[in-house]
Scaffold this active site. Structure first.
Site, PDB file in Angstrom:
ATOM      1  N   GLU A   1       0.834  -1.212   0.000  1.00 29.49           N
ATOM      2  CA  GLU A   1       0.000   0.000   0.000  1.00 29.49           C
ATOM      3  C   GLU A   1       0.866   1.259   0.000  1.00 29.49           C
ATOM      4  OE1 GLU A   1      -2.379  -1.214  -1.151  1.00 29.49           O
ATOM      5  OE2 GLU A   1      -4.094  -0.845   0.153  1.00 29.49           O
TER       6      GLU A   1
ATOM      7  N   THR B   1      -4.437   6.507  -6.592  1.00 27.89           N
ATOM      8  CA  THR B   1      -4.589   6.712  -5.141  1.00 27.89           C
ATOM      9  C   THR B   1      -3.620   7.783  -4.651  1.00 27.89           C
ATOM     10  OG1 THR B   1      -5.326   4.436  -4.827  1.00 27.89           O
ATOM     11  CG2 THR B   1      -4.503   5.550  -2.890  1.00 27.89           C
TER      12      THR B   1
END
Ligand code: HSE
Length: 316
Positions: free
Chosen positions: A134, A188
């Site tokens: 992530e 993102t």
């Protein structure tokens, strides 16, 4: 003597992160989409990506640049085995969709590798390793996709360091989720970069009340309170402009009876929670119609929140 495995394949589901009021903290798994990752033992002490197929074939094959590759490199850093891993990734989750594609590849790779190693790593270790993926994809560790991707269900991932407190929340039985993915791509990293680093005190109080109220309502099956609480006053107002047709989709969702509606992760996918199948069907139709009016074709899904986290499909 126990036989050594040579290869294992895991399926890892798509996830909806944030759930309107739990930015970086809460997410749920859906059964409609997912990534499938095969991990094979190799003698070289490295991680190789042999191929990436499916809906996103042109991702980097260098392990350090790929979320599945980087988490297995960090796993090797722990000295858990001699030799390394070779990977095949079949992407079922579109890139930049807001449905946890980078998390699914990382979680799938770790679950498959853990199987090869005879499962030495507990859930918390897999979760913490997944966060390296992530950080690579979004620029910061956040557990709201990898957490529910590993555990299934609706999860509060309280922290990104020990003690992590992965809290599996109860889901009232009539709750149905709708996820609609309009066909644009949002990074993102970029969607995080536009966020203000401070939160006005009034918004902080309102959002804290909504998060606490939502979680409490899940324990007491209070659908009305779920409806009152699923309102994001901090992140959604800053990101909505990234998604053409968002305001119309939101209006249609609430007009069609959604309890709550917001952006799925960093978007462009959106989600709604509804009471019952009939409401979910109407809400799903309303959201898709809104995006089509803005010339955006969509993938769409509705159903119960999936209790299945990443799981082993086969091994040899
Ligand atoms: N919580 C993260 C964000 C999820 O909204 O940036 C990204 O999928």
């Amino acid at each position: 003597m126990t036989e050594l495995l040579t290869s294992a394949t895991a399926f890892a589901p798509a996830t909806v992160a944030n759930v309107a009021v739990g930015f970086d903290l809460m997410g749920f798994a859906i059964s409609g989409f997912g990534d499938t990752v095969t991990v094979r033992h190799i003698d070289e002490p490295t991680v190789k990506i042999d191929e990436i197929t499916g809906v996103v074939p042109d991702l980097p094959l260098e392990a350090e640049k790929n979320t599945a590759g980087v988490v297995l490199l960090r796993l090797l850093d722990k000295g858990v085995k001699s030799g390394g891993f070779a990977l095949k990734i079949q992407k079922g989750i579109p890139l930049g969709s807001g449905m946890g594609g980078s998390a699914a590849s990382a979680a799938g790779a770790l679950v498959a590798a853990n199987k090869l190693l005879k499962n030495p790593l507990p859930l918390e270790e897999l979760y913490l390793l997944s966060l390296f993926g992530e950080t690579l994809a979004g620029g910061a560790p956040h557990g709201d996709n990898v957490g529910p991707c590993l555990t299934g269900g609706l999860l509060l991932a309280r922290s990104v360091s020990y003690p992590v407190d992965l809290v599996h929340l109860p889901i009232p039985s009539e709750i149905r989720a709708v996820v609609v993915h309009p066909h644009i791509c949002i990074s993102t990293k970029e969607a995080r970069a536009i966020l203000r680093s401070d939160v006005p005190l009034k918004s902080f109080i309102e959002q804290s009340g909504n998060l606490a109220g939502f979680i409490s309502a899940c324990y007491t099956n209070d659908y009305k309170m779920i409806g009152r609480c699923l309102r994001d006053v901090v992140i959604e107002p800053q990101r909505a402009a990234l998604i053409p047709g968002f305001a119309d989709a939101r209006k249609n969702a609430f007009d069609s009876g959604a309890l709550g509606f917001s952006i799925s992760g960093s978007g462009p996918a959106v989600f709604a929670l509804c009471r019952g199948d009939e409401a979910a069907t109407k809400v799903r139709k309303g959201i898709v119609e809104a995006f089509l009016r803005h010339s955006l074709p969509c993938d769409e899904w509705s159903g119960s929140i999936s209790e299945l986290g990443a799981y082993i499909v086969s091994f040899s």
